[in-house]
Enzyme design. Structure first.
Site, PDB file in Angstrom:
ATOM      1  N   CYS A 125      21.527  32.727  29.000  1.00  0.00           N
ATOM      2  CA  CYS A 125      20.241  32.480  29.666  1.00  0.00           C
ATOM      3  C   CYS A 125      20.008  33.478  30.792  1.00  0.00           C
ATOM      4  O   CYS A 125      20.552  33.321  31.895  1.00  0.00           O
ATOM      5  CB  CYS A 125      20.206  31.043  30.200  1.00  0.00           C
ATOM      6  N   CYS A 145      18.422  32.029  33.887  1.00  0.00           N
ATOM      7  CA  CYS A 145      19.346  31.288  34.763  1.00  0.00           C
ATOM      8  C   CYS A 145      20.284  32.238  35.515  1.00  0.00           C
ATOM      9  O   CYS A 145      20.554  32.035  36.698  1.00  0.00           O
ATOM     10  CB  CYS A 145      20.239  30.341  33.952  1.00  0.00           C
ATOM     11  N   ASP A 146      20.804  33.250  34.835  1.00  0.00           N
ATOM     12  CA  ASP A 146      21.924  34.024  35.386  1.00  0.00           C
ATOM     13  C   ASP A 146      21.592  35.479  35.726  1.00  0.00           C
ATOM     14  O   ASP A 146      22.431  36.174  36.307  1.00  0.00           O
ATOM     15  CB  ASP A 146      23.098  34.014  34.388  1.00  0.00           C
TER      16      ASP A 146
END
Ligand code: NDP
Length: 310
Positions: free
Chosen positions: A135, A138-139
């Site tokens: 992701c 997300c990261d």
């Protein structure tokens, strides 16, 4: 067989737990069937920085633990069981699990989707905070100024690669073909971005590193040459598998296996009283916050349905 429930929620990820919070606050006393991965995909990520309300980010596992406590506080009950089959033929639906069968007036399916992995060396070892991610949203921010690789050639891989160019110095796009599978427009944006370096006809042989990712070894499948690329992160974008197969005999699925919804509705299915929420019905957004949103919608409509029908 257990007593008839008002609402059974299948899945305990972001969508399922938000549905549980909403349903329990309307005194439906929902029963959540936890499923094979309690807490869902977010428990696999390290830091979640895009969920509103946490300016310093929150660990994915902690976020899900908080959601569960919040649901329990209002009377949600949990069972640690897995759905094997369902019977949605009558007004009282039956959810058949490994340990018991749960009859219910309404059902919210929030079984999520599982990211596909390659199965190569280093992938499991470095997943979750050590350089392998599924992701970019997300990261991605953890790779500011660094070189990373994205694996895949579809819309997800292209979106991930484009998103990562906001932070990263260079983004290698590793694809096993010599053309992208992604939509034309998306492909043009990717190929026109100077930070993205496509590596065509290439497959990942190994993800290399000692305590975290330091590079990947790829093979050109045409000329069989192998090279190592130094990078700090590898983003897998080779597709997701929605967890819908146990329901395929009663609910419509699209060509990719995601639940189809009733025309004009985010969460209603063709069967009255059966709702879907989160990634099992969403191949576009796939965010914690959108999953939570559809979980809330499903619970609100489930309550209306039960009041009207029973
Ligand atoms: P796709 O299945 O479309 O693409 C997966 C990609 O990964 C393909 O290029 C595939 O290669 C590659 N791949 C699969 N398995 C392997 C493997 N074992 N080794 C190497 N490469 C592999 O998945 P997406 O997640 O990209 O998209 C799913 C659906 O969601 C699509 O319909 C897409 O259009 C849609 N979507 C739409 C978006 C939007 O509209 N904004 C955003 C994201 C997704 P190959 O090409 O050889 O099959």
């Amino acid at each position: 067989m257990s007593e008839v429930e008002k609402v059974v929620i299948i899945g305990s990820g972001c969508a399922g737990l938000t549905a549980a919070i909403y349903a329990s606050r309307t005194a439906l006393s929902p029963l959540v069937i936890g499923g094979p991965q309690p807490g869902g995909q977010l428990t696999l990520t390290n830091e979640v920085e895009n969920f509103p309300g946490f300016p310093d980010g929150i660990n994915g596992f902690d976020l899900m633990t908080n959601m569960r406590s919040q649901a329990e506080r209002f009377g949600t009950r949990f069972v640690d069981d897995e759905v094997k089959d369902v019977d949605f033929e009558r007004d009282i639906k039956k959810i058949i699990c490994g340990h018991d069968t749960y009859p219910s007036k309404a059902v919210i399916i929030a079984t999520g989707a599982s990211p596909k992995f390659l199965g190569v060396k280093g992938e499991k070892e470095f997943f979750g905070g050590k350089g392998v991610s599924v992701c970019a949203t997300c990261d991605g921010a953890f790779y500011k100024g660094k070189d990373v690789a994205v694996v895949g050639g579809g819309d997800t891989a292209c979106e991930e690669a484009l998103f990562l160019t906001n932070f990263c110095a260079k983004v290698y796009l590793i694809h096993r073909r010599d053309t992208l599978k992604a939509s034309k427009l998306m492909g043009e944006r990717v190929l026109g971005n100077a930070k993205i370096v496509p590596m065509w006809n290439s497959i990942v042989e190994e993800i290399i590193g000692s305590d975290r990712v330091s590079g990947i070894r790829i093979e050109n499948i045409q000329n069989k040459s192998k090279i190592e690329i130094a990078c700090s992160g590898v983003f897998m974008a080779v597709g997701h598998i929605p967890n819908t197969q146990q329901f395929a005999k009663c609910l419509r699925l699209d060509g990719n296996g995601y639940f189809c919804r009733k025309e004009g509705s985010f969460v209603e299915t063709d069967i009255d009283g059966v709702f879907v929420a989160g990634d099992c019905a969403d191949k576009i957004y796939r965010q914690a916050v959108t999953s939570a949103g559809t979980g809330a919608m499903a619970a609100i409509l489930a309550e209306k349905y039960i009041c009207k029908k029973f």
